[in-house]
Motif scaffolding. Structure first.
Motif, PDB file in Angstrom:
ATOM      1  N   GLU A 149       0.857  -1.173   0.000  1.00  0.00           N
ATOM      2  CA  GLU A 149       0.000   0.000   0.000  1.00  0.00           C
ATOM      3  C   GLU A 149       0.903   1.236   0.000  1.00  0.00           C
ATOM      4  O   GLU A 149       1.801   1.352   0.832  1.00  0.00           O
ATOM      5  CB  GLU A 149      -0.912   0.016   1.232  1.00  0.00           C
ATOM      6  N   ILE A 156      -1.507  -3.486   6.691  1.00  0.00           N
ATOM      7  CA  ILE A 156      -1.794  -4.688   5.919  1.00  0.00           C
ATOM      8  C   ILE A 156      -1.607  -5.911   6.812  1.00  0.00           C
ATOM      9  O   ILE A 156      -0.601  -6.024   7.516  1.00  0.00           O
ATOM     10  CB  ILE A 156      -0.873  -4.804   4.688  1.00  0.00           C
ATOM     11  N   ARG A 158      -1.854 -10.188   6.528  1.00  0.00           N
ATOM     12  CA  ARG A 158      -1.966 -11.321   5.617  1.00  0.00           C
ATOM     13  C   ARG A 158      -3.132 -12.220   6.019  1.00  0.00           C
ATOM     14  O   ARG A 158      -3.289 -12.557   7.180  1.00  0.00           O
ATOM     15  CB  ARG A 158      -0.666 -12.125   5.644  1.00  0.00           C
ATOM     16  N   ASN A 269      -4.655 -10.065   1.227  1.00  0.00           N
ATOM     17  CA  ASN A 269      -4.377  -9.224   2.390  1.00  0.00           C
ATOM     18  C   ASN A 269      -5.619  -8.493   2.877  1.00  0.00           C
ATOM     19  O   ASN A 269      -6.530  -8.200   2.096  1.00  0.00           O
ATOM     20  CB  ASN A 269      -3.302  -8.183   2.048  1.00  0.00           C
ATOM     21  N   ALA A 271      -6.555  -4.925   4.437  1.00  0.00           N
ATOM     22  CA  ALA A 271      -6.002  -3.571   4.554  1.00  0.00           C
ATOM     23  C   ALA A 271      -7.013  -2.678   5.266  1.00  0.00           C
ATOM     24  O   ALA A 271      -8.201  -2.713   4.960  1.00  0.00           O
ATOM     25  CB  ALA A 271      -5.674  -3.009   3.172  1.00  0.00           C
TER      26      ALA A 271
END
Length: 304
Positions: A149, A156, A158, A269, A271
């Motif tokens: 990002e 972020i 995972r 991901n 975010a």
């Protein structure tokens, strides 16, 4: 005078560039805003705003105080929100964005139960296949395969890794035959997802071997669900993430093609805006979605 109100006034005046606009934003009179600003300057013994009939600017001292005041008020608001979350059931609208395919296949299976467990949280899902600005759009949670990002104010986390697989319908394979090497794909009908990285080329690897396939598609689209439908109907071969094609593979509607070769893998991901205290509605949904993924062992299935 109230120090917090003084700070709010200074922040608003600095950001609005006008005492009049700041007054409108704060719902105060112009005279009240001027009094708060004057009181703050008198207490600090410095001029924070240079203001004349023609010119308005924030002083160096004003810039410094603005920076600290904004940070302090942000901490106060976070503390209030955190205490409120502890003392009551989470409320508000949870704004989520994801691709159409991910939303259909992996959000909708859990949203009804999540909503039932947390009736004071309403859920707004925006399906996009392109990435939109999280902060500007007011998004609480974005699910995407973007590697990084650009905005440092985005965190972020995972969720899972997934292979990208070449798949086709059994009818297509019966008609065109099974390719045994990537170079054979050049004579096959290919269906291409336009928003993939380098969509007209497949970077295929097996051990130390690498083969680049230049694709001449018979169909292109920006929507994975359209590709999936076309592949089921026998139009050709698609390269799509396992999280999109796995259900059709399990049902036998699609079969794997050149599965001993690997395309670049994707990481799914989560975010979200970086905050010292994550809103309870966001935290609860992230925990719920992550548990759903672990329970179903999606990463193991999608990368095998």
């Amino acid at each position: 005078m109230d120090k917090f109100t003084e700070m709010e006034v200074l922040i608003s005046v600095a950001e609005q560039g006008s005492i009049t606009r700041a007054a409108e934003t704060l719902g105060q009179s112009v005279s009240a805003v001027s009094r708060y600003l004057s009181s703050l300057e008198e207490r600090l013994g410095v001029r924070l705003i240079n203001r004349t009939t023609r010119r308005f600017s924030i002083t160096e001292e004003g810039e410094l105080f603005y920076s600290y005041a904004k940070s302090i008020l942000s901490e106060v608001h976070d503390a209030e929100a955190l205490v409120g979350q502890v003392s009551s059931a989470p409320t508000g609208t949870l704004k989520i964005t994801a691709s159409t395919s991910f939303a259909m296949l992996h959000l909708m299976p859990i949203v009804p139960e999540f909503a039932q467990r947390h009736p004071k949280i309403s859920i707004e899902i925006t399906a996009h296949n392109r990435y939109h600005d999280i902060i500007e759009s007011g998004v609480d949670l974005a699910i995407r395969t973007r590697r990084v990002e650009a905005d440092s104010s985005i965190t972020i986390r995972r969720l899972a890794q997934t292979r990208r697989r070449l798949v086709a319908s059994p009818d297509y394979i019966a008609e065109m035959g099974t390719p045994h090497h990537p170079e054979e794909l050049e004579r096959h009908r290919m269906l291409v997802y336009l928003l993939a990285d380098d969509p007209m080329r497949l970077d295929m690897r097996r051990g130390n071997s690498r083969f680049l396939v230049n694709v001449n598609p018979v169909m292109t689209t920006n929507e994975g669900q359209l590709l999936l439908r076309a592949a089921r109907d026998g139009m050709g071969i698609i390269a799509q993430p396992s999280y999109i094609v796995q259900e059709d593979l399990d049902a036998g509607r699609l079969v794997r093609v050149l599965d001993d070769w690997d395309l670049p893998r994707l990481t799914i991901n989560l975010a979200f805006p970086t905050r010292r205290h994550m809103p309870a509605k966001t935290r609860l949904f992230i925990e719920y979605l992550s548990a759903y993924f672990r329970r179903n062992e999606f990463e193991r299935i999608w990368t095998s």
